[in-house]
Motif scaffolding. Structure first.
Motif, short mmCIF file in Angstrom:
data_model
loop_
_atom_site.label_atom_id
_atom_site.label_comp_id
_atom_site.label_asym_id
_atom_site.label_seq_id
_atom_site.Cartn_x
_atom_site.Cartn_y
_atom_site.Cartn_z
N PRO A 40 -36.05 46.71 7.62
CA PRO A 40 -34.66 46.68 7.67
C PRO A 40 -33.96 45.67 8.42
O PRO A 40 -32.58 45.60 8.35
N ALA A 45 -29.71 42.65 6.96
CA ALA A 45 -29.46 43.76 5.97
C ALA A 45 -30.56 43.99 5.01
O ALA A 45 -30.79 42.79 4.64
N ALA A 46 -31.02 45.18 4.63
CA ALA A 46 -32.02 45.18 3.85
C ALA A 46 -31.57 45.65 2.59
O ALA A 46 -30.56 45.87 2.18
N THR A 55 -27.99 45.03 18.18
CA THR A 55 -28.73 44.12 17.72
C THR A 55 -29.52 43.46 18.71
O THR A 55 -29.16 42.66 19.46
N SER A 80 -33.64 47.10 15.51
CA SER A 80 -33.96 45.87 15.83
C SER A 80 -34.91 45.92 17.16
O SER A 80 -35.73 44.95 17.69
N ASN A 115 -29.86 51.29 14.61
CA ASN A 115 -30.22 49.76 14.67
C ASN A 115 -31.91 49.76 15.01
O ASN A 115 -31.92 49.80 16.26
N ARG A 169 -28.44 57.06 11.37
CA ARG A 169 -28.31 55.79 11.41
C ARG A 169 -28.34 55.12 12.93
O ARG A 169 -27.81 55.77 13.98
N TRP A 210 -30.31 46.40 9.99
CA TRP A 210 -29.39 47.17 9.19
C TRP A 210 -29.70 48.81 9.63
O TRP A 210 -30.86 49.09 9.99
N SER A 211 -28.67 49.67 10.00
CA SER A 211 -28.98 50.91 10.55
C SER A 211 -28.85 52.02 9.54
O SER A 211 -29.28 53.04 10.14
#
Length: 386
Positions: free
Chosen positions: A227, A7-8, A162, A261, A259, A257, A230-231
């Motif tokens: 990020p 999480a950013a 993720t 990754s 994710n 929003r 984090w979404s």
């Protein structure tokens, strides 16, 4: 750039009025008209920042959110997609300058856990000549090859999943190499996931930490974040949308929003047009890399026009001769980042998609060509769209 891709710490900020222009800036209706063209062909919104001999100009067109009359905020944050690669390549080359990485050294020696082809060098990762399969899906020699979910309903259903970086790499390496390393060119997000893992291995710090330490804090890029999984998007921002087929029917979903990754180090960063200007101007102005390595970065591969983490585009002499750039996209968002060779004239922009089918083959290149023409050619010469 395409609408679909392949999480950013929350940065506090006070939003300027949506679409507000910089105080005291000159009226430039030709630039406003150029960005309106993107909205006219179906994008939800766009905001643009230009730095040139006339100073700074910022403006926006379209809407911040579907059903909302407010324009996109000109200080808004957005997903920059593959512009992330230019940041990552810069960090790798800084490590080359420090003697911690060899540009023409096999990657296997740094990352033996992946059992990479021993002919793949660091340069090949940055230049997309490794032959490694693209984990988000590939298209090579006329053949489409699916990857991890990156488009359509499958991506929508998995957009909050993720992924671990090594999971992405191992998936790509489970596929046959597209060609012998160094013998051809093919754009692969996995190259930059590997480049970030290389950064982590030789520094002992995460890719996000090293990016903060080397680029974001020194340049005071307070609107830029890595990020992770984090979404969200911190601070003021426009919404991005995705139009896809659901059981044969068109459907539009808000994908602001998501994710990121899946695009670890290949397209996951969030930034602003001001920060992209500051970064690209500093890079091309020689403030981030020693001259010999900046020259390596700016040398294009003959098949592709890609250097090491950026692209090179020839232009008319009336446009300054050469442009350096790297555009990016992730689902819902697009980013433009262009500059003259010395970093003195830049164009940075955010584009958001909405509830419309856009002709990316005909209409989008024309809109981009018009914008580049106005910024770099004074509207006098029709340039390449890149």
């Amino acid at each position: 750039m395409a609408v679909t891709a392949l999480a950013a710490a929350v940065v506090a900020g006070v939003a300027a009025p949506a679409g507000a222009a910089a105080a005291g800036q000159q009226s430039r209706p030709e630039l406003q008209e150029a960005i309106q063209t993107f909205v006219d062909i179906g994008f939800a919104g766009m905001h643009l920042r230009v730095h040139d001999q006339r100073g700074e100009w910022v403006g926006s067109a379209g809407v911040r959110k579907l059903g909302d009359a407010a324009k996109p905020p000109v200080n808004g944050r957005f997903r920059i997609g593959s512009n992330t690669k230019t940041f990552v390549a810069t960090v790798v080359l800084q490590l080359v300058a420090e003697g911690k990485i060899g540009l023409d050294t096999p990657v296997h020696g740094y990352l033996p856990e992946f059992a990479l082809d021993r002919r793949i060098t660091v340069r090949m990762l940055l230049q997309h000549t490794s032959g490694v399969f693209n984990h988000t899906g590939d298209y090579y020699n006329g053949t489409a090859m699916p990857g991890l979910p990156s488009t359509g309903e499958e991506w929508v259903d998995n957009r909050f999943r993720t992924y671990q970086p090594d999971e992405l790499v191992r998936f790509a390496l489970s596929k046959p190499a597209l060609f012998t390393p160094g013998t051809d060119w093919n754009y692969s997000n996995t190259n930059y996931t590997l480049a970030a893992r290389l950064i982590e291995k030789v520094t002992g710090r995460s890719y996000a930490e090293e990016m903060q330490r080397r680029i974001l804090r020194p340049l005071r890029l307070w609107g830029t974040v890595v990020p992770g999984a984090w979404s969200g998007i911190p601070g003021p921002h426009a919404h991005g949308y995705y139009r896809y087929q659901d059981d044969g029917q068109p459907k539009t979903v808000d994908v602001t929003r998501q994710n990121p990754s899946l695009l670890f180090a290949a397209g996951d960063m969030i930034s602003t047009t001001e920060d992209l200007h500051t970064f690209f101007s500093a890079l091309l102005g020689g403030k981030l890399l020693p001259a010999p390595l900046l020259a390596e970065m700016r040398t294009p591969h003959p098949k592709s026009g890609f250097g090491l983490g950026l692209r090179v585009q020839d232009a008319s002499p009336n446009c300054g001769g050469t442009l350096f750039f790297h555009n990016g996209s992730t689902i819902g968002y697009g980013a433009l980042m262009y500059s003259t060779p010395d970093g003195s004239k830049t164009l940075t922009a955010s584009i958001t998609s909405g509830d419309a089918d856009i002709d990316l083959v005909a209409d989008y290149p024309k809109a981009l060509d018009k914008l580049l023409n106005e910024v770099f050619c004074g509207g006098a010469v029709r340039g390449q769209s890149g």
